[in-house]
Design an enzyme around this catalytic site. Structure first.
Site, mmCIF file in Angstrom:
data_model
loop_
_atom_site.group_PDB
_atom_site.id
_atom_site.type_symbol
_atom_site.label_atom_id
_atom_site.label_comp_id
_atom_site.label_asym_id
_atom_site.label_seq_id
_atom_site.Cartn_x
_atom_site.Cartn_y
_atom_site.Cartn_z
ATOM 1 N N HIS A 60 90.697 125.433 66.210
ATOM 2 C CA HIS A 60 88.516 125.601 65.879
ATOM 3 C C HIS A 60 88.053 124.944 66.463
ATOM 4 C CE1 HIS A 60 86.470 127.418 62.909
ATOM 5 N NE2 HIS A 60 85.658 127.089 64.096
ATOM 6 N N HIS A 62 84.818 124.843 70.094
ATOM 7 C CA HIS A 62 83.837 125.232 70.435
ATOM 8 C C HIS A 62 83.120 123.885 71.351
ATOM 9 C CE1 HIS A 62 82.232 127.404 66.902
ATOM 10 N NE2 HIS A 62 82.809 126.951 65.986
ATOM 11 N N HIS A 181 86.064 134.546 59.762
ATOM 12 C CA HIS A 181 85.565 132.985 58.933
ATOM 13 C C HIS A 181 85.167 133.882 58.369
ATOM 14 C CE1 HIS A 181 81.338 131.496 60.168
ATOM 15 N NE2 HIS A 181 80.938 131.910 58.873
ATOM 16 N N ASP A 307 86.377 122.490 64.346
ATOM 17 C CA ASP A 307 85.284 123.265 64.667
ATOM 18 C C ASP A 307 84.641 122.124 64.957
ATOM 19 O OD1 ASP A 307 83.722 125.494 64.145
ATOM 20 O OD2 ASP A 307 83.220 124.935 61.777
HETATM 21 C C1 NCD Z 1 79.476 126.606 64.179
HETATM 22 C C2 NCD Z 1 78.989 126.659 66.033
HETATM 23 O O1 NCD Z 1 78.579 126.389 66.090
HETATM 24 O O2 NCD Z 1 79.224 127.513 66.884
HETATM 25 N N1 NCD Z 1 79.174 125.880 62.877
HETATM 26 C C3 NCD Z 1 79.540 125.209 62.262
HETATM 27 O O3 NCD Z 1 78.350 125.460 62.324
HETATM 28 N N2 NCD Z 1 79.975 125.753 61.725
HETATM 29 C C4 NCD Z 1 79.305 128.796 63.857
HETATM 30 C C5 NCD Z 1 79.776 128.870 62.446
HETATM 31 O O4 NCD Z 1 80.604 128.611 62.181
HETATM 32 O O5 NCD Z 1 78.459 129.135 62.673
#
Ligand code: NCD
Length: 437
Positions: A60, A62, A181, A307
């Site tokens: 996970h 981004h 999610h 994440d």
């Molecule tokens: C995630 C993001 O910033 O892409 N942020 C997060 O707090 N986990 C997306 C999300 O799940 O809101």
């Protein structure tokens, strides 16, 4: 060129061993004689006192490219990954444009290859534009050069049950999975932090635990009904753990991840009103943290996933309500995991390897990763110093963003080296600047 000799690494369960790597694959595990070592014509790494883990795998991440290259790029994000001990990351689909077509997932995979710091496995969106209205081109992404197996609308919940059912039926045909999610959107409208005593005191709208638990319960039932695989992203509550435990006992094909921040921090941090602590799902109560730690040790929670959510200063250095949710994770995940599993002197490294590498690799279907060294396996490893500590200095992070909640904290365990197919992406704790294979 990718010949490597690691001398005297502590191999989990096997004691001190030398590992000889030729052409990116393990050739020998054992004891290389001083004479052979002296004539060895490649990189020699002295791993005295270091533990060798299979390269970490993040389910996970981004990476923000395409679209938000001011916050992170595939290049900067995979450098951060390598520094954190990762050899593979799964890139979330909430980019701009969204990774909902074969074209975007192939672009992300190609950027990962060009950077060369970690294998990048794109995750495809479940719905077009993450809007939850129309299924994305799941088949085209699965059959593209990026060979997508995992699909997620992360950032958004696939809240429509018929869409979730259809997506599960679709991915089942090729052995794929949906990473959910879990957030019932009607229960979290306007939410800013965990709903509880602290939110009541601060007067911030709450994100109730039941919004996560209700979706997890529903999707366990849908997974059982369709016979398809569901993976639960960033599980954050004690009751979610109960539901997952019961589902697994019945044989449902469900897996779950927990994020490092949910293993360490609580909603008390919101008292600072510092948006660095704003994240989705939100930081929960101390009692949730304790249950999550136990579930991770036990294996009810299968994996640690970062994440990693980099954000540019204008999206984070503002008032709490206006800030985007999310925090950095890649460079600190291993240290926080070790802390959560008892600290460096008590931690079971086999459990660390299982939750941060072997199991996530299996969930994502990344067969060359999550392997302990054996002749023939790809040399994807990380060497960590279990006795060292380090202090998190945001300016020193490889990520383009600075939104770490651990700034100034002293953490256990340092990543000394990371090897991707035998090539050092990190050596002596520093990123290697030359990564061409
Ligand atoms: C995630 C993001 O910033 O892409 N942020 C997060 O707090 N986990 C997306 C999300 O799940 O809101």
């Amino acid at each position: 060129m990718t010949d490597l000799l690691i001398k005297g690494a502590d191999l989990i369960g096997k004691g001190r061993k030398d590992i000889l790597v030729r052409d990116g694959r393990v050739a020998e595990v054992g004891s290389v004689s001083a004479k052979d070592a002296a004539s060895f014509n490649g990189t020699v790494v002295d791993a005295d006192g270091l533990v060798l883990l299979p390269g970490l795998v993040d389910l996970h991440t981004h990476l923000r490219e395409p679209g938000r290259e001011d916050a992170e790029t595939v290049y900067s994000g995979t450098r951060a990954a390598a520094k954190g001990g990762y050899t593979a990351v799964c890139a979330m689909a909430n980019s701009y444009p969204v990774a909902d077509t074969a074209g975007v997932v192939e672009q992300v995979a190609a950027l990962g290859k060009a950077a060369g710091y970690a294998d990048v496995q794109p995750i495809g969106a479940v719905s077009v534009g993450l809007e939850g209205k129309q299924l994305a081109e799941i088949g085209a992404m699965a059959h593209s050069a990026a060979a997508v197996r995992m699909f997620s609308d992360d950032g958004h919940c696939v809240s429509d049950p018929i869409m979730m059912r259809r997506a599960l039926e679709y991915v089942k045909t090729f052995g794929g999975l949906i990473a959910q999610h879990a957030e019932e959107p009607r229960l979290t409208e306007g939410a800013q932090m965990n709903e509880g005593a602290v939110s009541a005191e601060l007067g911030l709208p709450g994100w109730p635990a039941v919004a996560e638990e209700a979706i997890i319960a529903r999707d366990v039932l849908l997974a059982e009904y369709t016979g398809a695989r569901v993976h639960f992203c960033h599980v954050s509550t004690a009751r979610s753990v109960d539901i997952i435990r019961e589902a697994k006992a019945r044989g449902a094909k469900v897996t779950a991840e927990v994020c490092p921040h949910h293993l360490l921090l609580t909603d008390e941090a919101a008292r600072t009103y510092d948006p660095v602590y704003k994240v989705n799902p939100p930081l929960r109560r101390e009692s949730d943290v304790a249950v999550l730690r136990g579930a991770l040790a036990e294996g009810v929670i299968d994996a640690v996933a970062t994440d990693h959510a980099p954000h540019a200063p204008q999206d984070k250095d503002c008032e709490w309500a206006a800030a985007r949710p999310g925090m950095l994770g890649l460079e600190t995940a291993l240290s926080i995991t070790v802390l959560a599993l008892g600290g460096p002197s008590a931690v079971d490294w086999d459990v660390v390897a299982e939750r941060t590498s072997r199991t996530p690799a299996r969930i994502a279907g990344l067969e060359a990763h999550g392997r302990d060294p054996q002749p023939g396996t790809e040399a994807n490893f990380t060497l960590v110093d279990p006795a060292a500590t380090w202090t998190v200095v945001p300016a020193d992070l490889a990520s383009l963003s600075r939104n770490t909640p651990y700034a100034g904290m002293e953490l256990p365990v340092t990543v000394q080296a990371t090897f991707l197919r035998g090539r050092a992406t990190v050596l002596n704790g520093k990123i290697a600047e030359e990564t061409t294979e």
